[in-house]
Write an enzyme that holds these catalytic residues in place. Structure first.
Site, PDB file in Angstrom:
ATOM      1  N   LYS A 288      -1.403   2.655   4.624  1.00  0.00           N
ATOM      2  CA  LYS A 288      -0.152   2.069   5.359  1.00  0.00           C
ATOM      3  C   LYS A 288       0.085   2.268   6.874  1.00  0.00           C
ATOM      4  O   LYS A 288       0.196   1.543   7.591  1.00  0.00           O
ATOM      5  CB  LYS A 288       1.306   2.303   4.650  1.00  0.00           C
ATOM      6  CG  LYS A 288       1.287   1.856   3.235  1.00  0.00           C
ATOM      7  CD  LYS A 288       1.144   0.172   3.289  1.00  0.00           C
ATOM      8  CE  LYS A 288       1.608  -0.429   1.724  1.00  0.00           C
ATOM      9  NZ  LYS A 288       1.511  -1.940   1.921  1.00  0.00           N
TER      10      LYS A 288
ATOM     11  N   TYR B 120      -1.606   6.738  -0.252  1.00  0.00           N
ATOM     12  CA  TYR B 120      -0.792   5.441   0.250  1.00  0.00           C
ATOM     13  C   TYR B 120      -0.316   5.440   1.506  1.00  0.00           C
ATOM     14  O   TYR B 120      -0.415   4.540   2.448  1.00  0.00           O
ATOM     15  CB  TYR B 120       0.375   5.520  -0.734  1.00  0.00           C
ATOM     16  CG  TYR B 120       1.503   4.294  -0.349  1.00  0.00           C
ATOM     17  CD1 TYR B 120       1.151   3.055  -0.956  1.00  0.00           C
ATOM     18  CD2 TYR B 120       2.495   4.521  -0.011  1.00  0.00           C
ATOM     19  CE1 TYR B 120       1.879   2.110  -0.857  1.00  0.00           C
ATOM     20  CE2 TYR B 120       3.508   3.635   0.291  1.00  0.00           C
ATOM     21  CZ  TYR B 120       3.255   2.284  -0.227  1.00  0.00           C
ATOM     22  OH  TYR B 120       3.978   1.217   0.019  1.00  0.00           O
TER      23      TYR B 120
ATOM     24  N   SER C 197       4.771   0.283   5.242  1.00  0.00           N
ATOM     25  CA  SER C 197       5.906   0.906   4.832  1.00  0.00           C
ATOM     26  C   SER C 197       6.373   2.054   6.000  1.00  0.00           C
ATOM     27  O   SER C 197       5.714   2.802   6.381  1.00  0.00           O
ATOM     28  CB  SER C 197       4.934   1.831   3.658  1.00  0.00           C
ATOM     29  OG  SER C 197       5.851   2.767   2.984  1.00  0.00           O
TER      30      SER C 197
HETATM   31  N1  LIG Z   1       9.337  -1.974  -2.700  1.00  0.00           N
HETATM   32  C1  LIG Z   1       9.209  -0.901  -1.668  1.00  0.00           C
HETATM   33  O1  LIG Z   1      10.158  -0.275  -1.843  1.00  0.00           O
HETATM   34  C2  LIG Z   1       8.513  -1.070  -0.669  1.00  0.00           C
HETATM   35  C3  LIG Z   1       8.581  -0.146   0.365  1.00  0.00           C
HETATM   36  C4  LIG Z   1       7.475  -0.047   1.333  1.00  0.00           C
HETATM   37  C5  LIG Z   1       6.603  -0.909   1.206  1.00  0.00           C
HETATM   38  N2  LIG Z   1       6.151  -1.740   0.242  1.00  0.00           N
HETATM   39  C6  LIG Z   1       4.897  -2.752   0.125  1.00  0.00           C
HETATM   40  O2  LIG Z   1       5.401  -3.899   0.101  1.00  0.00           O
HETATM   41  C7  LIG Z   1       4.367  -4.679  -0.533  1.00  0.00           C
HETATM   42  C8  LIG Z   1       5.094  -5.415  -1.855  1.00  0.00           C
HETATM   43  O3  LIG Z   1       5.618  -4.461  -2.700  1.00  0.00           O
HETATM   44  P1  LIG Z   1       6.413  -4.975  -3.657  1.00  0.00           P
HETATM   45  O4  LIG Z   1       7.273  -3.636  -3.868  1.00  0.00           O
HETATM   46  O5  LIG Z   1       6.955  -6.235  -3.658  1.00  0.00           O
HETATM   47  O6  LIG Z   1       5.601  -4.619  -5.192  1.00  0.00           O
HETATM   48  P2  LIG Z   1       5.227  -5.483  -6.298  1.00  0.00           P
HETATM   49  O7  LIG Z   1       4.331  -4.677  -7.328  1.00  0.00           O
HETATM   50  O8  LIG Z   1       6.551  -6.102  -6.954  1.00  0.00           O
HETATM   51  O9  LIG Z   1       4.275  -6.824  -5.829  1.00  0.00           O
HETATM   52  C9  LIG Z   1       3.176  -6.754  -5.390  1.00  0.00           C
HETATM   53  C10 LIG Z   1       2.459  -7.762  -5.664  1.00  0.00           C
HETATM   54  O10 LIG Z   1       0.937  -7.573  -5.318  1.00  0.00           O
HETATM   55  C11 LIG Z   1       0.016  -7.877  -6.220  1.00  0.00           C
HETATM   56  N3  LIG Z   1      -1.284  -7.127  -5.850  1.00  0.00           N
HETATM   57  C12 LIG Z   1      -1.379  -5.855  -6.167  1.00  0.00           C
HETATM   58  N4  LIG Z   1      -2.664  -5.840  -5.908  1.00  0.00           N
HETATM   59  C13 LIG Z   1      -3.360  -6.969  -5.426  1.00  0.00           C
HETATM   60  C14 LIG Z   1      -4.719  -7.291  -5.225  1.00  0.00           C
HETATM   61  N5  LIG Z   1      -5.636  -6.331  -5.194  1.00  0.00           N
HETATM   62  N6  LIG Z   1      -4.720  -8.588  -4.916  1.00  0.00           N
HETATM   63  C15 LIG Z   1      -4.108  -9.307  -5.013  1.00  0.00           C
HETATM   64  N7  LIG Z   1      -2.653  -9.237  -5.300  1.00  0.00           N
HETATM   65  C16 LIG Z   1      -2.368  -7.998  -5.479  1.00  0.00           C
HETATM   66  C17 LIG Z   1       0.672  -7.684  -7.390  1.00  0.00           C
HETATM   67  O11 LIG Z   1       0.077  -8.410  -8.553  1.00  0.00           O
HETATM   68  C18 LIG Z   1       2.128  -7.844  -7.389  1.00  0.00           C
HETATM   69  O12 LIG Z   1       2.434  -9.257  -7.579  1.00  0.00           O
HETATM   70  C19 LIG Z   1       3.280  -3.543  -0.965  1.00  0.00           C
HETATM   71  O13 LIG Z   1       2.206  -3.768   0.091  1.00  0.00           O
HETATM   72  C20 LIG Z   1       3.974  -2.348  -0.943  1.00  0.00           C
HETATM   73  O14 LIG Z   1       3.221  -1.196  -0.644  1.00  0.00           O
HETATM   74  C21 LIG Z   1       7.177  -1.757  -1.083  1.00  0.00           C
END
Ligand SMILES: NC(=O)c1ccc[n+]([C@@H]2O[C@H](COP(=O)([O-])OP(=O)(O)OC[C@H]3O[C@@H](n4cnc5c(N)ncnc54)[C@H](O)[C@@H]3O)[C@@H](O)[C@H]2O)c1
Length: 258
Positions: free
Chosen positions: A165, A161, A148
């Protein structure tokens, strides 16, 4: 066939994507499937992973779904054993499973701290360590972790968080040093705000402190990110063309954190 076939070469390497039931992980799974990689979709939501895998299989891809909590190491190992049996040795691991939480530093209790570290950092460790023996055996592998941009910049009210990360970034750099001599590259993508269910939920609850529209106007490319933006970069890092790129922090952020 699924969309987004483009300049990245098509190959046929077994890929595991964690968090593939939604958002970034789902888009990565679609992109790798479009490039003809057999894909295993791991998610704690078995239904979401199953739906995505069915959609991909209907489009001619080879996809399998596994309900797995990445914190559960025996569960991760068991899923990867099934992947080996059904698809073959794992050559690509993309770790997108993650959770976020918002609380001022003084309000973060130990249980919340541990839960975030467990899922985001230990879950990444579990997934990668379970897959790496196949890559060592093959003398080729690709590890892409989703970290992140908040770990690069810092961010208020989410120290747990951000720390988790930051750990993912450091873990990835350590993996690159150790595994690159064996033909395995390890890189991390630290996205800024990407339009996913996780980010929309944070916007709706007010946790994001700012909305998508305002974020877009403040971003140099004048939009927020899409899951495909991250998936496209991930697919390139999985390719043979990216073999000289390892240990890198590849920002996918529209210039937000220049
Ligand atoms: N969306 C953003 O703006 C953003 C920004 C920076 C980083 N991220 C990172 O990107 C990654 C994906 O995020 P996203 O936005 O697609 O979120 P999202 O919630 O749409 O998808 C995350 C997926 O991970 C699964 N998940 C959560 N905990 C789990 C576990 N313990 N075991 C297995 N599966 C699990 C959830 O069921 C979900 O399907 C994350 O690591 C998040 O921290 C997202």
């Amino acid at each position: 066939m699924v969309d987004n076939t483009n300049s990245v070469e098509a190959t046929n390497r077994v890929a595991v994507v964690t968090g593939a039931g939604s958002g970034i992980g789902l888009s990565v799974a679609r992109q790798l499937a479009a490039l003809h990689h057999p894909v295993a979709l791991l998610d704690r939501s078995g239904a979401a992973a199953q739906k995505a895998a069915e959609e991909l299989n209907e489009q001619g891809a080879t996809a399998r779904a596994f309900e797995v909590d990445v914190v559960d190491r025996p569960g991760v190992d068991a899923a990867l054993e099934k992947v080996r049996a059904e698809l073959g040795a794992v050559k690509i691991m993309v770790t997108s499973a993650g959770i976020e939480a918002t609380a001022s530093f003084t309000d973060i209790d130990l249980a919340d701290w541990k839960r975030i570290i467990d899922v985001n950092l230990t879950g990444t460790f579990n997934s990668v360590q379970s897959a790496v023996p196949d890559m060592i055996e093959a003398g080729w592998g690709r590890i892409i972790t989703i970290s992140s941009s908040s770990a690069q910049s810092g961010a208020p009210d989410r120290a747990h968080y951000v720390a988790s990360k930051g750990g993912v970034i450091a873990l990835t750099k350590a993996l690159a040093y150790e595994l690159s001599p064996k033909g395995i590259t390890a890189n991390t993508i630290p996205p800024s705000i990407i339009d996913t269910p996780m980010a929309r939920a944070a916007e709706e609850s007010g946790e994001m402190l700012i909305n998508f529209e305002a974020l877009a106007s403040m971003t140099p490319v004048r939009r927020t990110g899409t899951p495909h933006d991250v998936a496209a970069a991930t697919a390139f890092l999985c390719s043979d063309d990216a073999g000289f790129i390892t240990g890198q922090i590849i920002g996918v952020n529209g210039g937000w954190y220049l």
